[in-house]
Design a protein around this motif. Structure first.
Motif, PDB file in Angstrom:
ATOM      1  N   SER A   1       0.839  -1.198   0.000  1.00  0.00           N
ATOM      2  CA  SER A   1       0.000   0.000   0.000  1.00  0.00           C
ATOM      3  C   SER A   1       0.868   1.239   0.000  1.00  0.00           C
ATOM      4  N   GLU A   2       0.318   2.303  -0.592  1.00  0.00           N
ATOM      5  CA  GLU A   2       1.050   3.568  -0.557  1.00  0.00           C
ATOM      6  C   GLU A   2       1.258   4.044   0.870  1.00  0.00           C
ATOM      7  N   GLU A   3       0.368   3.650   1.750  1.00  0.00           N
ATOM      8  CA  GLU A   3       0.416   4.135   3.142  1.00  0.00           C
ATOM      9  C   GLU A   3       1.331   3.298   4.031  1.00  0.00           C
TER      10      GLU A   3
ATOM     11  N   LEU B   1      -6.571   5.764   0.080  1.00  0.00           N
ATOM     12  CA  LEU B   1      -7.371   6.995  -0.029  1.00  0.00           C
ATOM     13  C   LEU B   1      -6.495   8.086  -0.623  1.00  0.00           C
ATOM     14  N   ASP B   2      -6.510   8.164  -1.930  1.00  0.00           N
ATOM     15  CA  ASP B   2      -5.671   9.165  -2.585  1.00  0.00           C
ATOM     16  C   ASP B   2      -6.333  10.537  -2.499  1.00  0.00           C
ATOM     17  N   GLY B   3      -5.475  11.561  -2.340  1.00  0.00           N
ATOM     18  CA  GLY B   3      -5.984  12.931  -2.272  1.00  0.00           C
ATOM     19  C   GLY B   3      -6.591  13.227  -0.910  1.00  0.00           C
ATOM     20  N   SER B   4      -6.106  12.521   0.121  1.00  0.00           N
ATOM     21  CA  SER B   4      -6.778  12.630   1.416  1.00  0.00           C
ATOM     22  C   SER B   4      -6.643  14.020   2.042  1.00  0.00           C
TER      23      SER B   4
ATOM     24  N   VAL C   1      -3.296  20.180 -14.944  1.00  0.00           N
ATOM     25  CA  VAL C   1      -1.938  20.191 -14.390  1.00  0.00           C
ATOM     26  C   VAL C   1      -1.890  21.276 -13.323  1.00  0.00           C
ATOM     27  N   ASN C   2      -0.988  21.149 -12.360  1.00  0.00           N
ATOM     28  CA  ASN C   2      -0.827  22.198 -11.354  1.00  0.00           C
ATOM     29  C   ASN C   2       0.055  23.297 -11.938  1.00  0.00           C
ATOM     30  N   GLU C   3      -0.594  24.357 -12.459  1.00  0.00           N
ATOM     31  CA  GLU C   3       0.135  25.398 -13.189  1.00  0.00           C
ATOM     32  C   GLU C   3       0.960  26.290 -12.271  1.00  0.00           C
ATOM     33  N   ALA C   4       0.750  26.191 -10.971  1.00  0.00           N
ATOM     34  CA  ALA C   4       1.552  26.996 -10.043  1.00  0.00           C
ATOM     35  C   ALA C   4       3.029  26.615 -10.135  1.00  0.00           C
ATOM     36  N   TYR C   5       3.305  25.432 -10.701  1.00  0.00           N
ATOM     37  CA  TYR C   5       4.699  24.970 -10.777  1.00  0.00           C
ATOM     38  C   TYR C   5       5.378  25.362 -12.090  1.00  0.00           C
ATOM     39  N   TYR C   6       4.737  26.218 -12.884  1.00  0.00           N
ATOM     40  CA  TYR C   6       5.242  26.571 -14.224  1.00  0.00           C
ATOM     41  C   TYR C   6       6.734  26.930 -14.195  1.00  0.00           C
TER      42      TYR C   6
ATOM     43  N   ARG D   1      -8.572  22.349 -16.067  1.00  0.00           N
ATOM     44  CA  ARG D   1      -9.338  21.786 -14.936  1.00  0.00           C
ATOM     45  C   ARG D   1      -8.364  21.022 -14.046  1.00  0.00           C
ATOM     46  N   TYR D   2      -8.237  21.426 -12.805  1.00  0.00           N
ATOM     47  CA  TYR D   2      -7.331  20.706 -11.906  1.00  0.00           C
ATOM     48  C   TYR D   2      -7.936  20.676 -10.508  1.00  0.00           C
ATOM     49  N   ILE D   3      -8.359  19.489 -10.114  1.00  0.00           N
ATOM     50  CA  ILE D   3      -8.971  19.329  -8.792  1.00  0.00           C
ATOM     51  C   ILE D   3      -7.876  19.139  -7.741  1.00  0.00           C
TER      52      ILE D   3
ATOM     53  N   SER E   1      -6.866  16.098  -7.001  1.00  0.00           N
ATOM     54  CA  SER E   1      -7.212  14.796  -6.450  1.00  0.00           C
ATOM     55  C   SER E   1      -7.151  13.849  -7.655  1.00  0.00           C
ATOM     56  N   LEU E   2      -6.116  13.012  -7.688  1.00  0.00           N
ATOM     57  CA  LEU E   2      -5.789  12.281  -8.920  1.00  0.00           C
ATOM     58  C   LEU E   2      -6.962  11.471  -9.471  1.00  0.00           C
ATOM     59  N   VAL E   3      -7.644  10.738  -8.610  1.00  0.00           N
ATOM     60  CA  VAL E   3      -8.729   9.875  -9.091  1.00  0.00           C
ATOM     61  C   VAL E   3      -9.807  10.730  -9.766  1.00  0.00           C
TER      62      VAL E   3
ATOM     63  N   MET F   1      -1.655  15.758 -16.388  1.00  0.00           N
ATOM     64  CA  MET F   1      -0.183  15.757 -16.327  1.00  0.00           C
ATOM     65  C   MET F   1       0.303  16.004 -14.907  1.00  0.00           C
ATOM     66  N   TYR F   2       1.256  15.202 -14.471  1.00  0.00           N
ATOM     67  CA  TYR F   2       2.062  15.571 -13.309  1.00  0.00           C
ATOM     68  C   TYR F   2       3.514  15.425 -13.759  1.00  0.00           C
ATOM     69  N   PRO F   3       4.052  16.525 -14.323  1.00  0.00           N
ATOM     70  CA  PRO F   3       5.391  16.448 -14.904  1.00  0.00           C
ATOM     71  C   PRO F   3       6.487  16.527 -13.836  1.00  0.00           C
TER      72      PRO F   3
ATOM     73  N   GLY G   1       9.171  13.282 -10.606  1.00  0.00           N
ATOM     74  CA  GLY G   1       7.711  13.302 -10.531  1.00  0.00           C
ATOM     75  C   GLY G   1       7.257  13.059  -9.096  1.00  0.00           C
ATOM     76  N   LYS G   2       5.957  13.175  -8.872  1.00  0.00           N
ATOM     77  CA  LYS G   2       5.427  12.999  -7.510  1.00  0.00           C
ATOM     78  C   LYS G   2       4.666  11.690  -7.350  1.00  0.00           C
ATOM     79  N   LEU G   3       3.978  11.275  -8.386  1.00  0.00           N
ATOM     80  CA  LEU G   3       3.030  10.166  -8.237  1.00  0.00           C
ATOM     81  C   LEU G   3       3.749   8.813  -8.266  1.00  0.00           C
TER      82      LEU G   3
ATOM     83  N   TYR H   1       1.067   2.361  -7.239  1.00  0.00           N
ATOM     84  CA  TYR H   1      -0.279   2.564  -6.666  1.00  0.00           C
ATOM     85  C   TYR H   1      -1.097   3.594  -7.423  1.00  0.00           C
ATOM     86  N   GLU H   2      -0.440   4.393  -8.259  1.00  0.00           N
ATOM     87  CA  GLU H   2      -1.168   5.469  -8.937  1.00  0.00           C
ATOM     88  C   GLU H   2      -0.998   5.372 -10.453  1.00  0.00           C
ATOM     89  N   ALA H   3       0.279   5.477 -10.906  1.00  0.00           N
ATOM     90  CA  ALA H   3       0.510   5.576 -12.355  1.00  0.00           C
ATOM     91  C   ALA H   3       0.141   4.296 -13.105  1.00  0.00           C
TER      92      ALA H   3
END
Ligand code: AHM
Ligand code: MG
Length: 340
Positions: free
Chosen positions: A92-94, A117-120, A213-218, A246-248, A250-252, A266-268, A276-278, A282-284
């Protein structure tokens, strides 16, 4: 009634008929996972009442200790899956290490990998979260405990993958491969059953013009990644724009939207997380299997995600997944990144 009602149990049994030699173990495993998902769903739906029922670490009105939801989800899955004789181990990721099957239970031939529970971090603000799972056949001899070798398999060897999104309704989506398709089931809480609601999901292509994508990381991205997003935005001389973002976070949920409407998630890599982060396992890899089985593509920027052979249980990877034409475009920008 205009169409027949198909429960997830019925669907799993029908699919098993395609395998005359099937022992039924694999179907039972999926069935147990669906049960765990229902229990987690019930608890997630209660999360908003936590201020009334008690904070984490406190005692609730029934005199029970209140657990963090991700810890709860982890325990529910382990308890639902450890005793039926299907699995040789879980990861498990946890949890840092392999989760063994207790000595008192039979050892099986499958490995279960999951993110309970991803995106907890989104729980407190009532944003959708999810569970992701992946199933492999063991590669070590039958009978003994599962080992690292059983867990560190590339994604193309997955027998099944799926996720549950705890959203405005709870949905379970799973595949056992491209030939069998990707199917979605919506939980009817009044009868406690997952009912087939999305048969044979195909990811739209040509897709909706949506990037996620999380554009704050540009500022932390490679030049190629920056130019790709410039293309979607239609700025700095790249592309025509016309895309929506669109970026929530929360991966799922971000993946679920991408699967149903098309687009690219994208999670570059960036200067803070160059790998990368993911997580691969368990995710990719599970989402990549679903995406491909639905006609989409999944890449780490140059390689198919399903070809990655993980070296450790918690390896990470950059991730680009969604409609094939947009993942192709992403790879092209990343290849030719510094030109232009
Ligand atoms: P987690 O496993 O710690 O919950 O992190 C995974 C989550 C994903 O659900 C989501 O896609 C991503 O982290 C968001 O990360 P960021 O906040 O950097 O955009
Ligand atoms: Mg996660």
């Amino acid at each position: 009634m205009r169409s027949k009602v198909v429960t997830i149990d019925r669907h799993i049994i029908d699919q098993e008929r395609n395998y005359p030699d099937a022992s039924g173990r694999f179907s039972a495993l999926l069935y147990d996972l669906a049960l765990a998902a229902k229990i987690i769903s019930r608890e997630v739906n209660m999360a908003g009442l936590i201020d009334i029922l008690g904070q984490t670490g406190e005692t609730n009105v029934q005199g029970e200790r209140v657990q963090k939801l991700d810890v709860f989800a982890q325990e529910v899955i382990v308890k639902a899956m450890d005793h039926a004789g299907h699995l040789c181990c879980m990861v498990s990721e946890e949890h840092g290490e392999i989760i063994p099957i207790p000595d008192r239970f039979d050892i099986g031939n499958y490995v279960l990998l999951f993110d309970p529970l991803d995106g907890s971090s989104n729980i407190n603000v009532n944003v959708s979260i999810g569970t992701i799972f992946s199933i492999h056949h063991r590669v070590t001899p039958k009978g003994g405990a599962g080992t690292l070798e059983d867990c560190l398999q590339p994604g193309y060897r997955q027998l099944a993958a799926g996720y549950v999104v705890y959203g405005s309704s709870t949905m379970l989506v799973y595949t056992t491969g491209a030939e069998r398709g990707v199917h979605g089931f919506t939980l009817d809480p009044s009868i406690g059953e997952f009912l087939l609601s999305h048969r044979d999901i195909r990811i739209p292509d040509p897709p909706a013009k949506v990037y996620s994508v999380n554009e704050a990381y540009y500022a932390r991205w490679s030049r190629g990644q920056q130019r790709l997003v410039d293309h979607f935005r239609g700025v700095n001389g790249e592309g025509q724009g016309g895309f929506k973002s669109r970026y929530i976070g929360s991966l799922v949920s971000d993946f679920h939207r991408t699967l149903l409407q098309g687009g690219i998630f994208m999670y570059p890599p960036d200067t803070k997380s160059p790998g990368g982060k993911l997580r691969v396992l368990y995710e990719a890899a599970p989402l990549a299997m679903i995406c491909e089985a639905a006609g989409g593509r999944a890449s780490d920027g140059s390689r198919n995600i399903l070809d990655i052979v993980p070296e450790g249980l918690h390896d990470r990877t950059p991730l680009f997944l969604g409609s094939a034409s947009l993942v192709d475009l992403a790879e092209e920008y990343l290849r030719n990144g510094s030109e232009g």
